[in-house]
Design a protein around this motif. Sequence first.
Motif, PDB file in Angstrom:
ATOM      1  N   ALA A   1       0.626  -1.296   0.254  1.00  0.00           N
ATOM      2  CA  ALA A   1      -0.121  -0.211   0.228  1.00  0.00           C
ATOM      3  C   ALA A   1       1.066   1.610   0.280  1.00  0.00           C
ATOM      4  CB  ALA A   1      -0.710  -0.216   0.941  1.00  0.00           C
ATOM      5  N   VAL A   2       2.258   1.439   0.765  1.00  0.00           N
ATOM      6  CA  VAL A   2       2.982   2.493   0.680  1.00  0.00           C
ATOM      7  C   VAL A   2       3.878   2.607  -0.125  1.00  0.00           C
ATOM      8  CG1 VAL A   2       5.010   3.401   1.495  1.00  0.00           C
ATOM      9  CG2 VAL A   2       3.268   2.109   3.119  1.00  0.00           C
ATOM     10  N   MET A   3       3.871   1.255  -0.896  1.00  0.00           N
ATOM     11  CA  MET A   3       4.463   1.650  -2.109  1.00  0.00           C
ATOM     12  C   MET A   3       3.591   2.015  -3.520  1.00  0.00           C
ATOM     13  SD  MET A   3       7.572  -1.948  -2.750  1.00  0.00           S
ATOM     14  CE  MET A   3       7.971  -1.342  -3.742  1.00  0.00           C
ATOM     15  N   GLN A   4       2.079   2.018  -3.343  1.00  0.00           N
ATOM     16  CA  GLN A   4       1.364   2.291  -3.880  1.00  0.00           C
ATOM     17  C   GLN A   4       0.981   3.433  -4.649  1.00  0.00           C
ATOM     18  OE1 GLN A   4      -0.131   0.217  -6.684  1.00  0.00           O
ATOM     19  NE2 GLN A   4      -1.398   2.041  -8.029  1.00  0.00           N
ATOM     20  N   ARG A   5       1.443   4.232  -3.032  1.00  0.00           N
ATOM     21  CA  ARG A   5       0.727   5.464  -2.782  1.00  0.00           C
ATOM     22  C   ARG A   5       2.184   6.594  -3.181  1.00  0.00           C
ATOM     23  NH1 ARG A   5      -0.235   5.570   2.966  1.00  0.00           N
ATOM     24  NH2 ARG A   5      -1.434   3.945   3.074  1.00  0.00           N
ATOM     25  N   SER A   6       3.261   5.648  -2.974  1.00  0.00           N
ATOM     26  CA  SER A   6       4.212   6.508  -3.808  1.00  0.00           C
ATOM     27  C   SER A   6       4.896   6.272  -5.023  1.00  0.00           C
ATOM     28  CB  SER A   6       5.593   6.537  -3.045  1.00  0.00           C
ATOM     29  OG  SER A   6       6.120   5.124  -2.879  1.00  0.00           O
ATOM     30  N   ARG A   7       3.870   5.726  -5.842  1.00  0.00           N
ATOM     31  CA  ARG A   7       4.195   5.675  -7.441  1.00  0.00           C
ATOM     32  C   ARG A   7       4.017   6.551  -8.181  1.00  0.00           C
ATOM     33  NH1 ARG A   7      -0.474   2.407  -9.951  1.00  0.00           N
ATOM     34  NH2 ARG A   7      -1.309   4.209 -11.858  1.00  0.00           N
ATOM     35  N   SER A   8       3.765   7.245  -7.789  1.00  0.00           N
ATOM     36  CA  SER A   8       3.652   8.731  -8.885  1.00  0.00           C
ATOM     37  C   SER A   8       5.445   9.535  -8.422  1.00  0.00           C
ATOM     38  CB  SER A   8       3.152   9.996  -8.477  1.00  0.00           C
ATOM     39  OG  SER A   8       3.212  10.244  -6.565  1.00  0.00           O
ATOM     40  N   ARG A   9       6.477   8.953  -6.958  1.00  0.00           N
ATOM     41  CA  ARG A   9       7.388   9.266  -7.304  1.00  0.00           C
ATOM     42  C   ARG A   9       8.333   8.845  -8.274  1.00  0.00           C
ATOM     43  NH1 ARG A   9       7.825   9.595  -0.907  1.00  0.00           N
ATOM     44  NH2 ARG A   9       5.525  10.830  -0.193  1.00  0.00           N
ATOM     45  N   SER A  10       9.786   9.307  -8.725  1.00  0.00           N
ATOM     46  CA  SER A  10      10.412   8.946  -9.427  1.00  0.00           C
ATOM     47  C   SER A  10      10.807   6.922  -8.288  1.00  0.00           C
ATOM     48  CB  SER A  10      11.519   9.125  -9.608  1.00  0.00           C
ATOM     49  OG  SER A  10      12.532   9.907  -8.259  1.00  0.00           O
ATOM     50  N   ARG A  11      10.955   6.094  -9.445  1.00  0.00           N
ATOM     51  CA  ARG A  11      11.196   4.757  -8.893  1.00  0.00           C
ATOM     52  C   ARG A  11      12.833   4.363  -8.791  1.00  0.00           C
ATOM     53  NH1 ARG A  11       7.108   0.673  -7.522  1.00  0.00           N
ATOM     54  NH2 ARG A  11       4.831   2.148  -8.247  1.00  0.00           N
ATOM     55  N   THR A  12      13.563   3.899  -7.948  1.00  0.00           N
ATOM     56  CA  THR A  12      14.584   3.742  -8.073  1.00  0.00           C
ATOM     57  C   THR A  12      14.902   1.906  -7.431  1.00  0.00           C
ATOM     58  OG1 THR A  12      15.065   3.603  -5.733  1.00  0.00           O
ATOM     59  CG2 THR A  12      15.022   5.839  -6.324  1.00  0.00           C
ATOM     60  N   PRO A  13      16.378   1.387  -7.858  1.00  0.00           N
ATOM     61  CA  PRO A  13      16.139  -0.311  -7.631  1.00  0.00           C
ATOM     62  C   PRO A  13      15.939  -0.471  -6.216  1.00  0.00           C
ATOM     63  CG  PRO A  13      18.026   1.416  -9.118  1.00  0.00           C
ATOM     64  CD  PRO A  13      17.648   2.379  -8.734  1.00  0.00           C
ATOM     65  N   LEU A  14      16.037   0.006  -5.184  1.00  0.00           N
ATOM     66  CA  LEU A  14      15.485   0.317  -4.271  1.00  0.00           C
ATOM     67  C   LEU A  14      14.174  -0.835  -4.205  1.00  0.00           C
ATOM     68  CD1 LEU A  14      16.800  -0.754  -1.252  1.00  0.00           C
ATOM     69  CD2 LEU A  14      16.226   1.771  -0.687  1.00  0.00           C
ATOM     70  N   HIS A  15      13.752   0.867  -5.171  1.00  0.00           N
ATOM     71  CA  HIS A  15      12.425   0.716  -4.860  1.00  0.00           C
ATOM     72  C   HIS A  15      11.637  -0.685  -5.000  1.00  0.00           C
ATOM     73  CE1 HIS A  15      11.704   4.941  -3.358  1.00  0.00           C
ATOM     74  NE2 HIS A  15      10.525   4.634  -3.155  1.00  0.00           N
TER      75      HIS A  15
ATOM     76  N   GLN B   1       9.769  -6.423  -5.194  1.00  0.00           N
ATOM     77  CA  GLN B   1       9.780  -8.018  -5.754  1.00  0.00           C
ATOM     78  C   GLN B   1      10.327  -8.875  -4.562  1.00  0.00           C
ATOM     79  OE1 GLN B   1      13.085  -8.285  -8.284  1.00  0.00           O
ATOM     80  NE2 GLN B   1      12.236  -6.511  -9.937  1.00  0.00           N
ATOM     81  N   LEU B   2      10.733  -8.547  -3.696  1.00  0.00           N
ATOM     82  CA  LEU B   2      10.673  -9.437  -2.150  1.00  0.00           C
ATOM     83  C   LEU B   2      10.037  -9.315  -1.536  1.00  0.00           C
ATOM     84  CD1 LEU B   2      14.060  -8.040  -0.500  1.00  0.00           C
ATOM     85  CD2 LEU B   2      13.891 -10.255  -1.412  1.00  0.00           C
ATOM     86  N   THR B   3       8.763  -7.919  -1.522  1.00  0.00           N
ATOM     87  CA  THR B   3       7.270  -8.246  -0.905  1.00  0.00           C
ATOM     88  C   THR B   3       6.326  -8.951  -1.494  1.00  0.00           C
ATOM     89  OG1 THR B   3       7.629  -5.955  -0.728  1.00  0.00           O
ATOM     90  CG2 THR B   3       5.412  -6.645   0.071  1.00  0.00           C
ATOM     91  N   VAL B   4       6.368  -8.890  -3.192  1.00  0.00           N
ATOM     92  CA  VAL B   4       5.367  -9.940  -3.540  1.00  0.00           C
ATOM     93  C   VAL B   4       5.906 -11.400  -3.296  1.00  0.00           C
ATOM     94  CG1 VAL B   4       5.141 -11.013  -6.075  1.00  0.00           C
ATOM     95  CG2 VAL B   4       4.751  -8.163  -5.733  1.00  0.00           C
ATOM     96  N   ALA B   5       7.245 -11.935  -3.581  1.00  0.00           N
ATOM     97  CA  ALA B   5       8.180 -13.474  -3.428  1.00  0.00           C
ATOM     98  C   ALA B   5       7.440 -13.931  -1.930  1.00  0.00           C
ATOM     99  CB  ALA B   5       9.414 -12.868  -3.005  1.00  0.00           C
ATOM    100  N   ASP B   6       7.389 -12.802  -0.841  1.00  0.00           N
ATOM    101  CA  ASP B   6       6.871 -13.170   0.622  1.00  0.00           C
ATOM    102  C   ASP B   6       5.666 -12.933   0.679  1.00  0.00           C
ATOM    103  OD1 ASP B   6       7.693 -12.982   3.837  1.00  0.00           O
ATOM    104  OD2 ASP B   6       7.281 -11.413   3.997  1.00  0.00           O
ATOM    105  N   SER B   7       4.862 -11.998  -0.166  1.00  0.00           N
ATOM    106  CA  SER B   7       3.107 -12.052  -0.361  1.00  0.00           C
ATOM    107  C   SER B   7       2.794 -14.081  -0.541  1.00  0.00           C
ATOM    108  CB  SER B   7       2.714 -11.582  -1.071  1.00  0.00           C
ATOM    109  OG  SER B   7       3.348 -10.083  -0.452  1.00  0.00           O
ATOM    110  N   LEU B   8       3.451 -14.568  -1.577  1.00  0.00           N
ATOM    111  CA  LEU B   8       3.109 -15.266  -1.834  1.00  0.00           C
ATOM    112  C   LEU B   8       3.662 -17.193  -1.101  1.00  0.00           C
ATOM    113  CD1 LEU B   8       5.003 -15.479  -5.396  1.00  0.00           C
ATOM    114  CD2 LEU B   8       2.834 -15.297  -5.305  1.00  0.00           C
ATOM    115  N   VAL B   9       4.465 -15.999   0.039  1.00  0.00           N
ATOM    116  CA  VAL B   9       4.828 -17.391   0.586  1.00  0.00           C
ATOM    117  C   VAL B   9       3.604 -17.660   1.718  1.00  0.00           C
ATOM    118  CG1 VAL B   9       6.533 -18.508   2.822  1.00  0.00           C
ATOM    119  CG2 VAL B   9       6.630 -18.308  -0.119  1.00  0.00           C
ATOM    120  N   THR B  10       3.165 -16.514   1.763  1.00  0.00           N
ATOM    121  CA  THR B  10       2.148 -15.989   2.835  1.00  0.00           C
ATOM    122  C   THR B  10       0.858 -16.470   2.840  1.00  0.00           C
ATOM    123  OG1 THR B  10       3.301 -13.991   3.743  1.00  0.00           O
ATOM    124  CG2 THR B  10       0.981 -13.915   4.599  1.00  0.00           C
ATOM    125  N   PHE B  11      -0.021 -16.465   1.634  1.00  0.00           N
ATOM    126  CA  PHE B  11      -1.062 -16.319   0.963  1.00  0.00           C
ATOM    127  C   PHE B  11      -0.860 -18.242   0.886  1.00  0.00           C
ATOM    128  CE2 PHE B  11      -0.325 -12.002   1.511  1.00  0.00           C
ATOM    129  CZ  PHE B  11      -2.378 -11.304   1.791  1.00  0.00           C
TER     130      PHE B  11
END
Length: 119
Positions: free
Chosen positions: A57-71, A76-86
């Motif tokens: 949700a935080v990443m979606q809200r800050s979507r308008s700002r410039s994306r960095t490699p860290l973002h 990607q780590l959050t999506v991977a962790d979500s797959l394991v979680t759900f």
Amino acid sequence: MTPTSVSIDTTDADNVTNSTISSYPEVPTFSDHHLMKVVITSFLFLWAAVGNVSVLAVMQRSRSRSRTPLHSLVFQLTVADSLVTFITMPSEAAWAATVSWKAGEVMCRVIKFLQSTSL
């Protein structure tokens, strides 16, 4: 089922006359260990779900700002962790709660494929 012990009566070393299976492995039953596994897995599931959804949700809200490699990495780590979680956590908790697989062979294969893919 594989027997736990086998008794063989022989009259000669080369000639087996009678082989009997004396006992089978114990059928698993719901125990305190299973209850603890369900409680801990459920707690970790809730904790991970809230954390992953809030990060997304935080990443979606800050979507308008410039994306960095860290973002990108955090996403990607959050999506991977979500797959394991759900996928993995609910199926493991359900399996521990029922002490056996109730969903059939096809669903077992699908869930195991999704678990191995998400990990």
